[in-house]
Design an enzyme around this catalytic site. Structure first.
Site, PDB file in Angstrom:
ATOM      1  N   ASN A 167      45.453  47.248  97.235  1.00 13.88           N
ATOM      2  CA  ASN A 167      46.694  48.145  97.281  1.00 13.88           C
ATOM      3  C   ASN A 167      46.405  49.395  97.212  1.00 13.88           C
ATOM      4  O   ASN A 167      47.252  50.353  97.135  1.00 13.88           O
ATOM      5  CB  ASN A 167      47.265  47.949  96.199  1.00 13.88           C
ATOM      6  CG  ASN A 167      46.737  47.732  94.744  1.00 13.88           C
ATOM      7  OD1 ASN A 167      45.697  48.471  94.672  1.00 13.88           O
ATOM      8  ND2 ASN A 167      47.708  47.548  93.659  1.00 13.88           N
ATOM      9  N   HIS A 186      55.748  51.682  87.218  1.00 12.17           N
ATOM     10  CA  HIS A 186      54.484  51.601  88.044  1.00 12.17           C
ATOM     11  C   HIS A 186      54.725  50.402  89.224  1.00 12.17           C
ATOM     12  O   HIS A 186      54.238  49.480  89.288  1.00 12.17           O
ATOM     13  CB  HIS A 186      53.230  51.055  87.118  1.00 12.17           C
ATOM     14  CG  HIS A 186      51.962  51.237  87.545  1.00 12.17           C
ATOM     15  ND1 HIS A 186      50.848  51.130  86.708  1.00 12.17           N
ATOM     16  CD2 HIS A 186      51.436  51.492  88.788  1.00 12.17           C
ATOM     17  CE1 HIS A 186      49.736  51.379  87.530  1.00 12.17           C
ATOM     18  NE2 HIS A 186      50.169  51.649  88.711  1.00 12.17           N
ATOM     19  N   GLN A 239      52.565  50.906  79.185  1.00 15.74           N
ATOM     20  CA  GLN A 239      53.527  50.501  80.170  1.00 15.74           C
ATOM     21  C   GLN A 239      53.949  49.071  79.798  1.00 15.74           C
ATOM     22  O   GLN A 239      53.090  48.271  79.259  1.00 15.74           O
ATOM     23  CB  GLN A 239      52.712  50.254  81.416  1.00 15.74           C
ATOM     24  CG  GLN A 239      52.295  51.554  81.837  1.00 15.74           C
ATOM     25  CD  GLN A 239      51.578  51.480  83.330  1.00 15.74           C
ATOM     26  OE1 GLN A 239      51.882  52.623  84.017  1.00 15.74           O
ATOM     27  NE2 GLN A 239      50.972  50.663  83.755  1.00 15.74           N
ATOM     28  N   ARG A 284      46.211  57.333  86.409  1.00 15.98           N
ATOM     29  CA  ARG A 284      46.630  56.601  84.920  1.00 15.98           C
ATOM     30  C   ARG A 284      47.161  57.539  84.381  1.00 15.98           C
ATOM     31  O   ARG A 284      46.674  58.802  84.271  1.00 15.98           O
ATOM     32  CB  ARG A 284      45.170  56.043  84.278  1.00 15.98           C
ATOM     33  CG  ARG A 284      44.673  54.856  84.934  1.00 15.98           C
ATOM     34  CD  ARG A 284      45.715  53.581  84.794  1.00 15.98           C
ATOM     35  NE  ARG A 284      45.135  52.395  85.451  1.00 15.98           N
ATOM     36  CZ  ARG A 284      45.442  51.935  86.567  1.00 15.98           C
ATOM     37  NH1 ARG A 284      46.382  52.593  87.269  1.00 15.98           N
ATOM     38  NH2 ARG A 284      45.186  50.787  86.764  1.00 15.98           N
TER      39      ARG A 284
END
Length: 386
Positions: free
Chosen positions: A147, A333, A314, A285
């Protein structure tokens, strides 16, 4: 029989989709650096479908149950009474995504004596304590490059959104207004700006390539300097450190992994050296930036904008200050979890599982920790506490 514990994000609020906006995905032959796409022996899913949520199961249930293994899929991952905590004790494999990470702390790894393999369905394995994995003999693998372009596209979108003041302008339309002066009072052209990336690996380099046609001045810093011919091709200026680079930039994009050398890097001190009115984009991050320092920099005007899609923890709590700070463009995210990316990281997860159960080597580029040490991509990208 092995227990495979898979942590995925929740299904859509209206349930798992029964139809999709598009009927197919473009065909991509290989990654830009020549790395082969995930190549499992088989898949049991339709590319382009939602695979990263609980009902999608990354498409691995038929394969695992066909081999006689147990698959437990849950989104309940935090706290001592969570499904993840209860099921971890006898799990042999844990699969998680960076977008909804199952944090494998030293304490959790110590409670999981059967744990042999931690798979990141995506890229970025910092939700696993790598030092504890090394000491516990746990192999850590991720689907490298699956990704990276998805994230790079998201970075470019966020840069343009911030510089051109897109989100507030769109909100004016939603509110029924036509406040042109309000919209353009914080809108600039990207052309001519100095833009730099902290790290120029697969994502950072892809961002630089996509920004080059915008006629900007491109900068980068990385522990591994790029070849001179590539620097010349893209017109890149290399800097020996982040500290040296950021005072020259109008836009900074963070594309580095989280490890001891990068944690807390963008705090009050470094932010104070940036040009007043610079933009900071962070899809890497959250802990690379100091949470409260970012809020202070936006409130004071030191930063003109901050955008990203990474948070800590998260999912982020409802009262996280990044939800309400001024001039931000935060998303959950999502940058690396497009339906296109999901097809690749689901296939890569299947490939890793096939290698594990067949006793064949996991691809070197997928490895983060193996044999009690950083390995493969992990040895190139990460460092551990000394």
């Amino acid at each position: 029989m092995a227990k495979v514990l898979c942590v995925l994000y929740d299904d859509p609020v209206d349930g798992h989709p029964t139809n999709y906006a598009r009927d197919d995905l473009p065909t991509i032959p290989d990654y830009s650096d020549g790395q082969k796409l995930p190549s499992p022996k088989g898949i049991d899913f339709t590319p382009g479908h939602l695979l990263g949520s609980v009902s999608g199961e990354l498409g691995v249930r038929p394969y695992l149950e066909g081999l006689g293994h147990e698959l437990v899929v849950t989104s309940d991952k935090d706290g001592p009474d969570s499904v993840f905590e209860r099921e971890l004790a006898d799990a042999e494999i844990v699969i998680s995504q960076p977008f909804w990470p199952a944090y494998l702390t030293p304490e959790r790894i110590a409670k999981a004596p059967n744990l042999k393999l931690a798979v990141t369905a995506g890229i970025g394995s910092d939700h696993v304590d790598l030092q504890a994995a090394i000491e516990g003999g746990v192999t850590v693998a991720e689907v490298t490059f699956c990704n990276s372009i998805s994230v790079a596209e998201h970075v470019v979108m966020m840069i343009l959104s911030q510089v051109r003041n897109y989100l507030p302008s769109h909100q004016i339309v939603l509110d029924g207004g036509w406040n042109i002066a309000d919209a353009v009072s914080r809108s600039y052209d990207l052309e001519g700006m100095h833009v730099g990336t902290v790290a120029a690996g697969r994502i950072g380099l892809a961002v630089l390539r996509r920004l080059a046609p915008f006629d900007v001045h491109l900068h980068y810093t990385d522990r591994h300097r790029l070849p001179a011919e590539l620097e010349a091709e893209l017109g890149l200026t290399w800097h020996a450190s982040t500290d040296e680079m950021v005072p020259h930039l109008d836009v900074v994009t963070i594309n580095a992994p989280l490890h001891p050398e990068t944690e807390g890097l963008f705090g009050d001190k470094l932010l104070g050296t940036m040009k007043r009115g610079a933009y900071l984009i962070n899809t890497a991050r959250a802990k690379i930036a100091d949470r409260d320092a970012i809020v202070r920099a936006l409130e004071s005007g030191q930063l003109a904008g901050y955008a990203g899609d990474v948070w800590y923890p998260q999912p982020a709590p409802a009262d996280h200050p990044w939800r309400t700070m001024p001039h931000h463009g935060m998303t959950p995210h999502i940058s690396g979890s497009s339906l296109s990316a999901q097809a690749r990281y689901a296939a890569g997860t299947r490939e890793i599982l096939e290698s594990y159960f067949e006793g064949t080597p996991i691809r070197d580029e997928y490895l983060i920790v193996d044999g009690g040490a950083l390995a493969g991509t992990g040895a190139h990208s990460y460092s551990t506490a000394k």
